[in-house]
Design a protein around this motif. Structure first.
Motif, PDB file in Angstrom:
ATOM      1  N   LEU B 165       0.851  -1.198   0.000  1.00 47.59           N
ATOM      2  CA  LEU B 165       0.000   0.000   0.000  1.00 47.59           C
ATOM      3  C   LEU B 165       0.889   1.251   0.000  1.00 47.59           C
ATOM      4  O   LEU B 165       0.935   1.998   0.976  1.00 47.59           O
ATOM      5  N   LEU B 169      -1.283   4.742  -3.376  1.00 44.63           N
ATOM      6  CA  LEU B 169      -2.532   3.998  -3.190  1.00 44.63           C
ATOM      7  C   LEU B 169      -3.303   4.471  -1.956  1.00 44.63           C
ATOM      8  O   LEU B 169      -4.279   3.844  -1.552  1.00 44.63           O
ATOM      9  N   ARG B 170      -2.839   5.579  -1.342  1.00 46.70           N
ATOM     10  CA  ARG B 170      -3.510   6.059  -0.133  1.00 46.70           C
ATOM     11  C   ARG B 170      -4.127   7.429  -0.375  1.00 46.70           C
ATOM     12  O   ARG B 170      -3.442   8.386  -0.702  1.00 46.70           O
ATOM     13  N   THR B 206     -12.096  -0.687  -7.709  1.00 46.20           N
ATOM     14  CA  THR B 206     -10.923  -1.072  -6.928  1.00 46.20           C
ATOM     15  C   THR B 206     -10.945  -2.594  -6.862  1.00 46.20           C
ATOM     16  O   THR B 206     -11.801  -3.180  -6.204  1.00 46.20           O
ATOM     17  N   GLU B 210      -7.345  -4.780  -0.220  1.00 43.05           N
ATOM     18  CA  GLU B 210      -6.488  -4.795   0.959  1.00 43.05           C
ATOM     19  C   GLU B 210      -5.084  -5.191   0.523  1.00 43.05           C
ATOM     20  O   GLU B 210      -4.915  -6.108  -0.285  1.00 43.05           O
ATOM     21  N   ARG B 211      -4.114  -4.500   1.060  1.00 38.94           N
ATOM     22  CA  ARG B 211      -2.733  -4.762   0.649  1.00 38.94           C
ATOM     23  C   ARG B 211      -1.817  -4.669   1.863  1.00 38.94           C
ATOM     24  O   ARG B 211      -2.124  -3.963   2.829  1.00 38.94           O
ATOM     25  N   THR B 233      -1.616  -5.165   7.025  1.00 46.49           N
ATOM     26  CA  THR B 233      -2.235  -4.760   5.770  1.00 46.49           C
ATOM     27  C   THR B 233      -3.085  -3.517   6.005  1.00 46.49           C
ATOM     28  O   THR B 233      -3.375  -3.143   7.135  1.00 46.49           O
ATOM     29  N   GLN B 235      -6.273  -0.845   4.008  1.00 47.26           N
ATOM     30  CA  GLN B 235      -7.348  -0.742   3.030  1.00 47.26           C
ATOM     31  C   GLN B 235      -6.912   0.155   1.867  1.00 47.26           C
ATOM     32  O   GLN B 235      -6.372   1.239   2.096  1.00 47.26           O
ATOM     33  N   VAL B 236      -7.154  -0.291   0.656  1.00 45.10           N
ATOM     34  CA  VAL B 236      -6.938   0.567  -0.507  1.00 45.10           C
ATOM     35  C   VAL B 236      -8.166   1.460  -0.645  1.00 45.10           C
ATOM     36  O   VAL B 236      -9.277   0.946  -0.810  1.00 45.10           O
TER      37      VAL B 236
END
Lengths: 382, 382, 382, 382
Positions: B165, B169-170, B206, B210-211, B233, B235-236
């Motif tokens: 992430l 991606l945030r 999306t 989750e990454r 991990t 959340q994207v």
């Protein structure tokens, strides 16, 4: 066969070639062809090798020596003929789009199912070996979960404002413009390869709204050269271009565009599909090639492979020529009718059929409704 | 310069190369660079050839020996720095997208205009010679009325679910995903080449929600190799893919798609524009080539020409090498900053600037709103 | 550096960029540049960033602050300068072709070896990441035994009969025409990738035998735009085109062609190599791509992969930009001189060097002899 | 027709299709087919639609109901059958290469001329619409003086050392290897498009010298899948690859290469021709496209146009489908036999004919002699 122009020519040729290339379970016999213009249909019968001709399609349906009715008329005649044929117990093949409306399409399917006849819809591009091979790769899971499909059908044959208002531009005859004529092909390919559409939002355009009256030349071998008739003009009431976004049932995101105003694209039917394990690309103008990418190819050696789908391992290709000897447009029909013959001989469903026609028509209807309502439209609600 | 990673490298290199290739009206001097991590920024200063470094960007703005502030930070810092810089009377250059929100973008523009400083937005792809040449063709009317623009920006660098992430991606750092990062490029190109957007309908996805937590490696020369940090991990919360349909003010129909999930497409920024007199096609991965089609080419000889835009007649190309000796990604920045230098020397507006940034941001905002509202959104109402 | 026009520009730029992109073991410092025309060389020194200039190259060699002499003059000056530089203990870099004759080349090698200086020959195309990656594949045996190499270097810049008799068309200055200028590149690539030549048979052509006198414009940034000087004409005494067949020591069959009369090919340096396990294709105008085919790819999925050699796994590519962000012509020189710097720092042989120059010159000489004798010529007998 | 395998299939199909697509002046009737294996020839007659079959070709020649003899046997039977047919007053069509030797070829021509029958040689690739269109461009002077022709025919079907010693690899049956089989095609295309060969120097290679005994499978639809027969091996006595340089009578320089060892090239018949006013490129695997370049295109817009030769303006294309609907390998034969039919109906010479066969055979003989003598060989002296 009912009708005898561009599509009639393609169908007739395919029937003739099947026994040459394939050992199909039934062999087509060109018994009769129907058309309203006697001179035209007589010449078509002679040229294409039909044993007889009729000037009223109902006569073909009445005849006992005819088992299959193949409909290659303009779209507004599909339903009546197909329903009459099925009701008479004939197997029915119909050019795409199946019907003028979703309702018509459903009636056609019902008629065919009621009589238990074999029914087929002529989405011939499914039958390019490269497309069939793409289907196999996807079915085998070689691309994994599908994320994206983007497809375009780009043509440019009506860009000249002096091109006349031929039947393909008149709603009462054709139902819609680029939508039913060419968007129908790419959405059928998407359904074939990716799965069912869930919802759609669309935009349509008519760039040139008035055109001289006229029609295509009638010669059987004629390409799309039009004739202008006098000085009168008429209103274009179909779409020149249609684009739509789609969510598929399996979560894929689709982007589609069909237009007759993409200068330089004579017949640009193209798609790319991206999955978690790889991607494929195809283009009708280079229809023998499939571009394939795999994410698990060795680092440094990852790239789209350009595969010439002319090898025995590629669907249908073994029937033709050695590897590297390409085939063309007409072979998509030969392959399609080969399936029809086997289906008829074995009283077995073939694909694509009128069910596909209904599903495709629901997508077309959703596109049209969305263009009017400017809303997302669920295909299942059509 | 504030920031020093991927974009910092590209900008620094371009400034160094301008006097080598061009006689610009001002010559860039790399006076200072700022970054929070002292080791990192010190190394960047040494490598890129900056005379000094700061660990607080405000110090750069305070310095009298600095005339231009170039912002290559993550997106959430753009507005604060740009406004501070402009307010201090510095010329301002900012990476795209201009801001996190349309509101921020407007404040940035206001600040720059209030002080009369030169302001520029780094949509570098406008400055590929082939794209500039496309612009010239369109401006000269060589394509006539524009009917279609279709553009894709296809990447595949985050397809692996174990890719972390990273800041791109945030949402809090980057504002949006594929939208602001790469869709921003293709919509800017469309505005540059075709004109202003009127209305939009969009879809976003999306695919991997989750990454693992982690970031890119910090080396200056590092490609996009990520580091995973532990087992946690997150959340994207940005889009992996965005697609939208658009009507332009001039009547053109647009189809746009940006995704980071198109396997095999490393950096597939591509467009095709169709007009009444011709078409053009361009692809970033083959950025030296422009494909051009004219409807009035001689019958039988109509086809897309593949033009290598490396001749003196092509914009900027004469500054580099003889015909056929291609240039690359970094030259788009050299050309862009050449314009900046001339603009600063002559106190002249340059393009693209913060006004373009505001207009682009309005389109991005319309795309986001449409994704939420599932309606067509007029850009002018943003 | 001695000389400052097209090649001087490419070299100077590369030296400047090395520390930006690479951590090389030595860092180039642009101490001095020499040229006969004072105005020209002064401007070059300023533009390229040299600390000083000389109007006599011997002065550069005399200077103690200079460790490396880089020769970018016309070919007829290579030997004298290189021998003088090596004798003075300077490392020597020389543009290709190494010399006017095989004899000269041998003397240059002898001089360099006698003093133990580092010597390098500027066959920059070896240093495209895609070419280096091709080399790695071949070395690792991924293509197996090599059967074929076919290479062309196609240009078209002198096709206009009114193009003047510039120095590249005069034997006394350049030694040969397409042969030494561009065939030299493709035979060097073949030696690099496939191995040594055994024997050759050739054909040469001069299509336009008389041309107006004139020269290139002298501006540093100028492309190959020529100036005509008056009405006088002169005889073209070099080849416009050269083709040759070759047997390699390892049994491969080679087909080579270099011409300046291939309309539409601005800089068409291309090769394809076929081995028992696979094939590769490369083209300079698309220099970031390598096409790769493996015979053991899965049936049905065999095709050339188009690999964008911009990933960290590809040689040199990691120093530049993320995957899919292409580099250009000038980067081949940056990579080449990076090797030179490391070689000098570590007193280590680099490649290609004057030994390669001698071997290449032997092939060039064999081509010339064969063109005269109309016989196969063994390269070892030259 | 004598013979019925790969070529027999292609010919039979073409005869069947002529009346469908063309209004030719004579209509082919498939009266009889001959082959030694009764089961095989019976099946071929049924599949291809011949009215009768014979197991001795002499019977066909004796029959009064047969006007044309079409020879699709291996090469070592061509001369005997053709001479017998011509002597009997039949028109004769023969697969390429015309004969095993130049002497045989001359006897065949003499026999045909003595009887005044129509004679034709099946160099079908001349009849791709793109190639015919290239011919027209050259004839109209659109390329000006021709400087270069480079042509390759690259295949890879015998690269596997376990591929058996099929008839195409045995000198007594086939005469030569890649030379007569595929080099024959590219030299015929060069003669058709550029003109007559003056002199040649060649190199030949046999990479794999011993192979298992075996033959192709005999199925009519079979691709080139071989059968191995036991453990015995035999010597390959034909060339795997042939390359040659050529000077043409009109001053053009030719570079030719034919090989069956170019991995990844299934059927890579390609050429590029460069003239003073332009260039063309063609590739069989993309046979519908012609790439065309003109030197007088507007500066900045010069590039190869990729023309899809499927429009009515392109030779033969109007007989098939609308623009952008491609044709394939088999259509080259349909077009060729259309010319034959018109020639027979009007007792008019057709091209290519046995005179072309003699000229082609002289080039093949010159290539073979040069490979032995290692000298340039004048074609006129053969």
């Amino acid at each position: 066969m009912v009708g005898y122009k561009f599509m009639g020519k393609a169908h007739a040729h395919a029937y003739r070639d099947i026994p040459f290339y394939f050992d199909s379970d039934a062999t087509p016999v060109l018994q009769g062809i129907a058309g309203r213009d006697e001179a035209g249909v007589r010449e078509a019968a002679r040229r294409y090798g039909f044993a007889s001709y009729e000037t009223d399609w109902r006569r073909l349906i009445d005849r006992q020596d005819i088992d299959v009715i193949d409909i290659v008329t303009p779209n507004n005649a599909h339903a009546e003929i197909a329903i009459a044929a099925a009701t008479a117990g004939k197997h029915v093949v119909c050019e795409k789009p199946l019907a003028m409306t979703l309702d018509e399409a459903r009636q056609m399917l019902t008629a065919a199912q009621a009589q238990g006849v074999v029914h087929m819809l002529c989405h011939n591009y499914r039958f390019a070996p490269a497309v069939q091979f793409a289907k196999r790769l996807i079915q085998e899971g070689r691309l994994g979960r599908i994320y994206h499909v983007r497809a375009q059908y780009l043509q440019d044959w009506i860009m000249d404002p002096s091109f006349p208002l031929v039947w393909r531009l008149r709603k009462e005859v054709t139902g819609s413009g680029a939508l039913g004529d060419i968007a129908a092909h790419i959405l059928d390919l998407a359904r074939f390869l990716v799965g069912e559409f869930r919802e759609i939002v669309s935009a349509v355009e008519t760039f040139i709204e008035e055109r001289p009256l006229g029609e295509m030349t009638s010669g059987l071998n004629a390409s799309l050269s039009p004739n202008i008739e006098g000085n009168q003009t008429g209103q274009v009431d179909v779409d020149d271009a249609t684009a739509f976004l789609a969510h598929f049932e399996n979560g894929a995101l689709g982007v589609f565009e069909a237009t007759r105003f993409a200068a330089g694209n004579r017949n640009g039917n193209r798609f790319e599909i991206n999955g978690e394990k790889g991607s494929i690309r195809w283009s009708l103008e280079d229809m023998n090639w499939l571009e394939v990418y795999f994410t698990d190819d060795e680092p440094g050696l990852q790239g789209f492979r350009r595969v010439n789908c002319t090898e025995e391992v590629h669907p249908y290709a073994g029937a033709y020529w050695p590897a590297g000897h390409i085939i063309g447009y007409e072979h998509t029909f030969i392959n399609l009718f080969k399936e029809l013959m086997d289906g008829i001989a074995n009283r077995r469903d073939v694909e694509p059929n009128f069910e596909d026609g209904v599903k495709n028509q629901a997508v077309l209807a959703a596109v049209e409704r969305s263009a009017m309502s400017r809303q997302w439209v669920r295909v299942a609600e059509m």
